[in-house]
Write a protein that holds these residues in place. Structure first.
Motif, PDB file in Angstrom:
ATOM      1  N   MET A  94       0.845  -1.181   0.000  1.00  0.00           N
ATOM      2  CA  MET A  94       0.000   0.000   0.000  1.00  0.00           C
ATOM      3  C   MET A  94       0.887   1.239   0.000  1.00  0.00           C
ATOM      4  O   MET A  94       1.851   1.328   0.744  1.00  0.00           O
ATOM      5  N   SER A  95       0.578   2.210  -0.851  1.00  0.00           N
ATOM      6  CA  SER A  95       1.433   3.393  -0.961  1.00  0.00           C
ATOM      7  C   SER A  95       1.071   4.421   0.099  1.00  0.00           C
ATOM      8  O   SER A  95      -0.042   4.449   0.621  1.00  0.00           O
ATOM      9  N   HIS A  96       2.006   5.247   0.391  1.00  0.00           N
ATOM     10  CA  HIS A  96       1.847   6.312   1.361  1.00  0.00           C
ATOM     11  C   HIS A  96       0.962   7.406   0.766  1.00  0.00           C
ATOM     12  O   HIS A  96       1.095   7.731  -0.406  1.00  0.00           O
ATOM     13  N   PRO A  97       0.058   8.004   1.546  1.00  0.00           N
ATOM     14  CA  PRO A  97      -0.851   9.027   0.995  1.00  0.00           C
ATOM     15  C   PRO A  97      -0.132  10.216   0.356  1.00  0.00           C
ATOM     16  O   PRO A  97      -0.580  10.740  -0.656  1.00  0.00           O
ATOM     17  N   ASN A  98       1.000  10.642   0.938  1.00  0.00           N
ATOM     18  CA  ASN A  98       1.729  11.769   0.363  1.00  0.00           C
ATOM     19  C   ASN A  98       2.303  11.421  -0.997  1.00  0.00           C
ATOM     20  O   ASN A  98       2.314  12.247  -1.908  1.00  0.00           O
ATOM     21  N   THR A  99       2.776  10.198  -1.145  1.00  0.00           N
ATOM     22  CA  THR A  99       3.316   9.748  -2.423  1.00  0.00           C
ATOM     23  C   THR A  99       2.221   9.704  -3.469  1.00  0.00           C
ATOM     24  O   THR A  99       2.414  10.134  -4.607  1.00  0.00           O
ATOM     25  N   THR A 100       1.062   9.218  -3.088  1.00  0.00           N
ATOM     26  CA  THR A 100      -0.069   9.142  -4.007  1.00  0.00           C
ATOM     27  C   THR A 100      -0.500  10.542  -4.431  1.00  0.00           C
ATOM     28  O   THR A 100      -0.755  10.797  -5.609  1.00  0.00           O
ATOM     29  N   ARG A 101      -0.577  11.465  -3.474  1.00  0.00           N
ATOM     30  CA  ARG A 101      -0.980  12.836  -3.785  1.00  0.00           C
ATOM     31  C   ARG A 101       0.025  13.475  -4.745  1.00  0.00           C
ATOM     32  O   ARG A 101      -0.354  14.127  -5.715  1.00  0.00           O
ATOM     33  N   ARG A 102       1.320  13.298  -4.473  1.00  0.00           N
ATOM     34  CA  ARG A 102       2.357  13.860  -5.328  1.00  0.00           C
ATOM     35  C   ARG A 102       2.226  13.321  -6.749  1.00  0.00           C
ATOM     36  O   ARG A 102       2.328  14.060  -7.722  1.00  0.00           O
ATOM     37  N   LYS A 103       1.963  12.028  -6.863  1.00  0.00           N
ATOM     38  CA  LYS A 103       1.815  11.400  -8.174  1.00  0.00           C
ATOM     39  C   LYS A 103       0.660  12.037  -8.942  1.00  0.00           C
ATOM     40  O   LYS A 103       0.792  12.355 -10.124  1.00  0.00           O
ATOM     41  N   HIS A 104      -0.460  12.260  -8.281  1.00  0.00           N
ATOM     42  CA  HIS A 104      -1.622  12.835  -8.959  1.00  0.00           C
ATOM     43  C   HIS A 104      -1.414  14.304  -9.320  1.00  0.00           C
ATOM     44  O   HIS A 104      -1.842  14.749 -10.383  1.00  0.00           O
ATOM     45  N   VAL A 105      -0.759  15.051  -8.445  1.00  0.00           N
ATOM     46  CA  VAL A 105      -0.490  16.466  -8.734  1.00  0.00           C
ATOM     47  C   VAL A 105       0.445  16.584  -9.928  1.00  0.00           C
ATOM     48  O   VAL A 105       0.210  17.372 -10.849  1.00  0.00           O
ATOM     49  N   LEU A 106       1.509  15.787  -9.949  1.00  0.00           N
ATOM     50  CA  LEU A 106       2.457  15.838 -11.064  1.00  0.00           C
ATOM     51  C   LEU A 106       1.809  15.347 -12.359  1.00  0.00           C
ATOM     52  O   LEU A 106       2.052  15.907 -13.432  1.00  0.00           O
ATOM     53  N   LYS A 107       0.967  14.343 -12.263  1.00  0.00           N
ATOM     54  CA  LYS A 107       0.255  13.842 -13.447  1.00  0.00           C
ATOM     55  C   LYS A 107      -0.669  14.922 -14.000  1.00  0.00           C
ATOM     56  O   LYS A 107      -0.747  15.123 -15.212  1.00  0.00           O
ATOM     57  N   GLU A 108      -1.345  15.635 -13.112  1.00  0.00           N
ATOM     58  CA  GLU A 108      -2.232  16.725 -13.532  1.00  0.00           C
ATOM     59  C   GLU A 108      -1.448  17.820 -14.248  1.00  0.00           C
ATOM     60  O   GLU A 108      -1.897  18.361 -15.254  1.00  0.00           O
ATOM     61  N   MET A 109      -0.253  18.132 -13.739  1.00  0.00           N
ATOM     62  CA  MET A 109       0.569  19.171 -14.373  1.00  0.00           C
ATOM     63  C   MET A 109       1.066  18.725 -15.743  1.00  0.00           C
ATOM     64  O   MET A 109       1.080  19.505 -16.685  1.00  0.00           O
ATOM     65  N   MET A 110       1.485  17.460 -15.862  1.00  0.00           N
ATOM     66  CA  MET A 110       2.061  16.976 -17.100  1.00  0.00           C
ATOM     67  C   MET A 110       1.009  16.733 -18.182  1.00  0.00           C
ATOM     68  O   MET A 110       1.281  16.888 -19.360  1.00  0.00           O
ATOM     69  N   GLU A 111      -0.170  16.321 -17.790  1.00  0.00           N
ATOM     70  CA  GLU A 111      -1.217  16.015 -18.763  1.00  0.00           C
ATOM     71  C   GLU A 111      -2.201  17.164 -18.910  1.00  0.00           C
ATOM     72  O   GLU A 111      -3.373  16.954 -19.194  1.00  0.00           O
ATOM     73  N   ASP A 112      -1.731  18.359 -18.712  1.00  0.00           N
ATOM     74  CA  ASP A 112      -2.590  19.539 -18.791  1.00  0.00           C
ATOM     75  C   ASP A 112      -3.066  19.744 -20.224  1.00  0.00           C
ATOM     76  O   ASP A 112      -2.339  19.488 -21.186  1.00  0.00           O
ATOM     77  N   ASP A 113      -4.276  20.247 -20.364  1.00  0.00           N
ATOM     78  CA  ASP A 113      -4.837  20.479 -21.694  1.00  0.00           C
ATOM     79  C   ASP A 113      -4.493  21.872 -22.229  1.00  0.00           C
ATOM     80  O   ASP A 113      -4.961  22.247 -23.292  1.00  0.00           O
ATOM     81  N   TYR A 114      -3.698  22.618 -21.496  1.00  0.00           N
ATOM     82  CA  TYR A 114      -3.258  23.958 -21.899  1.00  0.00           C
ATOM     83  C   TYR A 114      -4.445  24.881 -22.151  1.00  0.00           C
ATOM     84  O   TYR A 114      -4.455  25.657 -23.096  1.00  0.00           O
ATOM     85  N   SER A 115      -5.455  24.776 -21.300  1.00  0.00           N
ATOM     86  CA  SER A 115      -6.615  25.651 -21.440  1.00  0.00           C
ATOM     87  C   SER A 115      -6.203  27.087 -21.113  1.00  0.00           C
ATOM     88  O   SER A 115      -5.343  27.335 -20.271  1.00  0.00           O
ATOM     89  N   LEU A 116      -6.831  28.024 -21.793  1.00  0.00           N
ATOM     90  CA  LEU A 116      -6.529  29.441 -21.610  1.00  0.00           C
ATOM     91  C   LEU A 116      -7.109  29.922 -20.283  1.00  0.00           C
ATOM     92  O   LEU A 116      -8.110  29.382 -19.809  1.00  0.00           O
ATOM     93  N   PRO A 117      -6.516  30.953 -19.691  1.00  0.00           N
ATOM     94  CA  PRO A 117      -7.024  31.454 -18.415  1.00  0.00           C
ATOM     95  C   PRO A 117      -8.417  32.064 -18.566  1.00  0.00           C
ATOM     96  O   PRO A 117      -8.757  32.606 -19.616  1.00  0.00           O
ATOM     97  N   THR A 118      -9.184  31.978 -17.496  1.00  0.00           N
ATOM     98  CA  THR A 118     -10.504  32.594 -17.496  1.00  0.00           C
ATOM     99  C   THR A 118     -10.359  34.097 -17.277  1.00  0.00           C
ATOM    100  O   THR A 118      -9.246  34.599 -17.064  1.00  0.00           O
TER     101      THR A 118
END
Length: 159
Positions: A1-25
């Motif tokens: 079982m992974s540590h919660p901080n490691t899991t959170r870091r993985k999701h945050v970095l994945k969100e940054m890398m797979e960004d859709d480059y949407s324009l600012p509101t």
């Protein structure tokens, strides 16, 4: 079982890398970091030259997962509570974001590379190591020259 901080870091970095480059509101703003004020606060400058510098806070999901340094560009959203802290970081902009925003014509002229205040160096200048101070943590260059000469001698004798 992974540590919660490691899991959170993985999701945050994945969100940054797979960004859709949407324009600012309309309410979001592109800013550049001037300095870190500690306690997850950063002083930033707005794209308009007459605007005052202000503080932005880093949300919990970015803390200890992503680091921001002076000169980085951010996408921030204003917050209503607080007198000193005016906005919260929505997104940390990567070079890919900057390319997309420049293509869309929304990148602030003040933050363009030519006006960033960084010295522009020629290719010939970057090859020169004369202006660099010597690294005292490494042995002198002469030892490398002797090794390369002995390597070339051993190659000649093997033929």
């Amino acid at each position: 079982m992974s540590h919660p901080n490691t899991t959170r870091r993985k999701h945050v970095l994945k969100e940054m890398m797979e960004d859709d480059y949407s324009l600012p509101t309309e309410q979001q703003q592109i800013v550049r970091v001037i300095s870190s004020r500690g306690n997850n606060l950063h002083e930033v400058e707005a794209p308009s030259p007459d605007a005052e510098n202000f503080l932005v806070s880093m949300p919990n999901k970015f803390r200890k997962n992503v680091w921001v340094k002076r000169g980085d560009c951010l996408l921030v959203e204003p917050i209503e509570e607080g007198d000193k802290v005016k906005a919260e970081i929505c997104k940390i902009l990567t070079p890919e974001h900057i390319k997309e925003y420049t293509k869309a014509g929304i990148w602030p002229e003040r933050f363009a590379k030519k006006s960033a205040g960084l010295p522009v160096s020629n290719a010939s200048d970057s090859d020169s190591d004369d202006s660099l101070p010597p690294n005292t943590n490494r042995p002198a260059h002469q030892q490398e020259d002797e090794e390369t000469e002995s390597d070339s001698d051993s190659e000649d004798t093997s033929d």
